[in-house]
Write a protein that holds these residues in place. Structure first.
Motif, PDB file in Angstrom:
ATOM      1  N   THR A  73      -4.530   8.969   1.295  1.00  0.00           N
ATOM      2  CA  THR A  73      -3.536   8.887   2.410  1.00  0.00           C
ATOM      3  C   THR A  73      -2.408   8.301   2.075  1.00  0.00           C
ATOM      4  OG1 THR A  73      -4.265   6.946   3.574  1.00  0.00           O
ATOM      5  CG2 THR A  73      -5.616   8.970   4.016  1.00  0.00           C
ATOM      6  N   ARG A  74      -1.279   8.721   3.043  1.00  0.00           N
ATOM      7  CA  ARG A  74       0.170   7.892   2.825  1.00  0.00           C
ATOM      8  C   ARG A  74      -0.169   6.325   2.889  1.00  0.00           C
ATOM      9  NH1 ARG A  74       4.730  10.310   6.404  1.00  0.00           N
ATOM     10  NH2 ARG A  74       5.822   8.996   5.139  1.00  0.00           N
ATOM     11  N   SER A  75      -1.066   5.843   3.614  1.00  0.00           N
ATOM     12  CA  SER A  75      -1.161   4.345   3.519  1.00  0.00           C
ATOM     13  C   SER A  75      -1.969   4.002   2.268  1.00  0.00           C
ATOM     14  CB  SER A  75      -2.337   4.111   4.982  1.00  0.00           C
ATOM     15  OG  SER A  75      -1.507   4.313   6.035  1.00  0.00           O
ATOM     16  N   GLY A  76      -3.055   4.759   2.185  1.00  0.00           N
ATOM     17  CA  GLY A  76      -3.482   4.749   0.750  1.00  0.00           C
ATOM     18  C   GLY A  76      -2.883   4.370  -0.450  1.00  0.00           C
ATOM     19  N   HIS A  77      -1.663   5.442  -0.468  1.00  0.00           N
ATOM     20  CA  HIS A  77      -0.801   5.391  -1.655  1.00  0.00           C
ATOM     21  C   HIS A  77       0.146   4.168  -1.708  1.00  0.00           C
ATOM     22  CE1 HIS A  77       1.511   7.030  -4.956  1.00  0.00           C
ATOM     23  NE2 HIS A  77       2.587   7.107  -3.968  1.00  0.00           N
ATOM     24  N   LEU A  78       0.725   3.705  -0.627  1.00  0.00           N
ATOM     25  CA  LEU A  78       1.326   2.830  -0.163  1.00  0.00           C
ATOM     26  C   LEU A  78       0.609   1.133  -0.738  1.00  0.00           C
ATOM     27  CD1 LEU A  78       4.048   1.561   0.684  1.00  0.00           C
ATOM     28  CD2 LEU A  78       2.526   0.988   2.950  1.00  0.00           C
ATOM     29  N   ILE A  79      -0.513   1.173  -0.254  1.00  0.00           N
ATOM     30  CA  ILE A  79      -1.407  -0.102  -0.637  1.00  0.00           C
ATOM     31  C   ILE A  79      -1.704  -0.084  -1.975  1.00  0.00           C
ATOM     32  CG2 ILE A  79      -3.878   0.743  -0.239  1.00  0.00           C
ATOM     33  CD1 ILE A  79      -4.248  -2.144   1.250  1.00  0.00           C
ATOM     34  N   GLY A  80      -1.852   1.200  -2.667  1.00  0.00           N
ATOM     35  CA  GLY A  80      -2.413   1.210  -3.939  1.00  0.00           C
ATOM     36  C   GLY A  80      -1.036   0.763  -4.790  1.00  0.00           C
ATOM     37  N   LYS A  81       0.175   1.116  -4.398  1.00  0.00           N
ATOM     38  CA  LYS A  81       1.419   0.779  -5.269  1.00  0.00           C
ATOM     39  C   LYS A  81       1.554  -0.774  -5.197  1.00  0.00           C
ATOM     40  CE  LYS A  81       4.621   3.102  -3.235  1.00  0.00           C
ATOM     41  NZ  LYS A  81       6.003   4.026  -2.992  1.00  0.00           N
ATOM     42  N   TYR A  82       1.322  -1.353  -4.128  1.00  0.00           N
ATOM     43  CA  TYR A  82       1.480  -2.673  -3.984  1.00  0.00           C
ATOM     44  C   TYR A  82       0.392  -3.491  -4.719  1.00  0.00           C
ATOM     45  CZ  TYR A  82       5.126  -2.671  -0.392  1.00  0.00           C
ATOM     46  OH  TYR A  82       6.261  -2.510   0.097  1.00  0.00           O
ATOM     47  N   ILE A  83      -0.745  -2.964  -4.681  1.00  0.00           N
ATOM     48  CA  ILE A  83      -1.716  -3.671  -5.419  1.00  0.00           C
ATOM     49  C   ILE A  83      -1.442  -3.621  -7.058  1.00  0.00           C
ATOM     50  CG2 ILE A  83      -4.234  -3.533  -6.613  1.00  0.00           C
ATOM     51  CD1 ILE A  83      -4.810  -2.695  -3.530  1.00  0.00           C
ATOM     52  N   GLU A  84      -0.865  -2.340  -7.491  1.00  0.00           N
ATOM     53  CA  GLU A  84      -0.666  -2.153  -8.888  1.00  0.00           C
ATOM     54  C   GLU A  84       0.523  -3.084  -9.338  1.00  0.00           C
ATOM     55  OE1 GLU A  84       0.493   1.781  -9.840  1.00  0.00           O
ATOM     56  OE2 GLU A  84      -1.846   2.075 -10.535  1.00  0.00           O
ATOM     57  N   ARG A  85       1.571  -3.345  -8.177  1.00  0.00           N
ATOM     58  CA  ARG A  85       2.845  -4.210  -8.553  1.00  0.00           C
ATOM     59  C   ARG A  85       2.399  -5.720  -8.737  1.00  0.00           C
ATOM     60  NH1 ARG A  85       6.990  -5.735  -3.804  1.00  0.00           N
ATOM     61  NH2 ARG A  85       7.826  -3.324  -4.163  1.00  0.00           N
ATOM     62  N   ILE A  86       1.290  -6.177  -7.769  1.00  0.00           N
ATOM     63  CA  ILE A  86       0.943  -7.662  -7.955  1.00  0.00           C
ATOM     64  C   ILE A  86       0.070  -7.768  -9.395  1.00  0.00           C
ATOM     65  CG2 ILE A  86       1.069  -7.939  -5.622  1.00  0.00           C
ATOM     66  CD1 ILE A  86      -1.882  -8.269  -5.871  1.00  0.00           C
ATOM     67  N   TYR A  87      -0.773  -6.988  -9.791  1.00  0.00           N
ATOM     68  CA  TYR A  87      -1.348  -6.988 -11.131  1.00  0.00           C
ATOM     69  C   TYR A  87      -0.404  -6.996 -12.367  1.00  0.00           C
ATOM     70  CZ  TYR A  87      -6.036  -6.575  -9.455  1.00  0.00           C
ATOM     71  OH  TYR A  87      -7.288  -6.895  -8.794  1.00  0.00           O
ATOM     72  N   ASP A  88       0.646  -6.101 -12.088  1.00  0.00           N
ATOM     73  CA  ASP A  88       1.651  -6.140 -13.203  1.00  0.00           C
ATOM     74  C   ASP A  88       2.417  -7.201 -13.452  1.00  0.00           C
ATOM     75  OD1 ASP A  88       0.424  -3.374 -13.741  1.00  0.00           O
ATOM     76  OD2 ASP A  88       1.812  -2.249 -12.833  1.00  0.00           O
ATOM     77  N   ARG A  89       3.006  -7.824 -12.475  1.00  0.00           N
ATOM     78  CA  ARG A  89       4.241  -8.507 -12.151  1.00  0.00           C
ATOM     79  C   ARG A  89       3.502 -10.076 -12.179  1.00  0.00           C
ATOM     80  NH1 ARG A  89       8.735  -6.954  -8.197  1.00  0.00           N
ATOM     81  NH2 ARG A  89       9.749  -8.598  -9.081  1.00  0.00           N
ATOM     82  N   LEU A  90       2.435 -10.118 -11.743  1.00  0.00           N
ATOM     83  CA  LEU A  90       1.949 -11.807 -11.445  1.00  0.00           C
ATOM     84  C   LEU A  90       0.683 -11.884 -12.149  1.00  0.00           C
ATOM     85  CD1 LEU A  90       2.245 -11.913  -7.632  1.00  0.00           C
ATOM     86  CD2 LEU A  90       3.649 -12.586  -9.366  1.00  0.00           C
ATOM     87  N   ASN A  91       0.139 -10.880 -13.118  1.00  0.00           N
ATOM     88  CA  ASN A  91      -0.845 -11.083 -14.025  1.00  0.00           C
ATOM     89  C   ASN A  91      -1.863 -11.568 -13.546  1.00  0.00           C
ATOM     90  OD1 ASN A  91      -1.992 -11.131 -16.536  1.00  0.00           O
ATOM     91  ND2 ASN A  91      -1.200 -13.140 -17.236  1.00  0.00           N
ATOM     92  N   LEU A  92      -2.606 -10.918 -12.270  1.00  0.00           N
ATOM     93  CA  LEU A  92      -3.789 -11.211 -11.802  1.00  0.00           C
ATOM     94  C   LEU A  92      -5.077 -11.231 -12.284  1.00  0.00           C
ATOM     95  CD1 LEU A  92      -2.953 -10.482  -7.939  1.00  0.00           C
ATOM     96  CD2 LEU A  92      -2.727 -12.507  -9.274  1.00  0.00           C
ATOM     97  N   GLY A  93      -4.939  -9.920 -13.378  1.00  0.00           N
ATOM     98  CA  GLY A  93      -5.910  -9.963 -13.999  1.00  0.00           C
ATOM     99  C   GLY A  93      -7.346  -9.344 -13.507  1.00  0.00           C
TER     100      GLY A  93
END
Length: 247
Positions: A227-247
């Motif tokens: 869904t649109r909400s699912g796409h939005l939350i997915g983008k934010y999760i990818e962002r924090i993994y990529d930029r904050l190195n959560l691993g």
């Protein structure tokens, strides 16, 4: 981080007091913090006032990490959060986010909430339904759900019509070391929170063997649609993994 949190002019205390002016918190609302917290944003703010020791621990620090996208959020960044609250609707929303930080099940979810809040504050726009739904869904996620959702999103975001068949998902799961039971538990949670939709189609294959008889076989396909909400939350999760190195 500690210098900001423990400063004499604590930015969170300022935010709470600022929200009070819009929510008109009364002195008698804290008779039962946990009971009165539910369903009343003014009581949320009152509860936050009496819960500063809890807020200043890991969950709020995780929120600040996502809000600033680095380890040291500046006073200027946090002041923007206060300035964002300029009416009752925004005050209710920020108070609700703070309460969700307190009661969330995942520090990673708090980081995602912080990242969402940062974009909302920077754009100073009206809250979208997708943003509200994403934050609500994050409260129900554990750290493992965040990890699992990252996998689900990565395999659906670029697919045809943003969906994946049940059997295709099972194949992708077998290709890597991931707990299939855990992943489908996360998927069911995502469906319940309107991040994915489940669709089922039935194909009927009719084999006419003679003039008088026919055999019919039904084949069922189950798909999961982002869904649109699912796409939005997915983008934010990818962002924090990529930029904050959560691993």
């Amino acid at each position: 981080m500690n210098n900001i949190i423990k400063s004499d002019e604590n930015i969170l205390d300022k935010a709470i007091k600022h929200m009070e002016s819009y929510l008109q918190v009364k002195n008698n609302i804290l008779e039962n913090d946990y009971v009165q917290l539910i369903g009343d944003s003014s009581r949320v703010v009152g509860f936050l006032h009496n819960s500063s020791k809890l807020i200043h621990k890991k969950k709020f620090q995780s929120f600040l990490k996502g809000f600033s996208m680095n380890e040291e959020p500046t006073q200027a960044q946090l002041v923007k959060l206060i300035e964002y609250v300029d009416d009752e609707t925004k005050a209710e929303f920020v108070a609700d986010v703070f309460s969700k930080i307190l009661f969330s099940n995942s520090s990673k979810a708090c980081v995602v909430m912080g990242s969402i809040m940062n974009d909302i504050v920077k754009s100073n726009t009206e809250l979208s339904h997708e943003q509200l739904n994403s934050i609500h869904a994050l409260v129900h996620f554990y750290d493992i759900d965040i990890d699992n959702y990252r996998f689900l999103y990565s395999n659906v975001k670029n697919s045809f019509e943003n969906k994946i068949a049940h059997n295709q998902l099972q194949i992708k799961i077998r290709e890597i070391d991931i707990n299939i039971t855990s992943l489908f538990m996360t998927l069911e949670k995502a469906i319940a929170n309107q991040l994915f939709y489940r669709s089922i189609s039935v194909d009927l294959d009719v084999d006419v063997s003679s003039e008088y008889t026919a055999d019919a076989n039904a084949h069922t396909d189950e798909h999961y649609l982002l869904t649109r909400s699912g796409h939005l939350i997915g983008k934010y999760i990818e962002r924090i993994y990529d930029r904050l190195n959560l691993g």
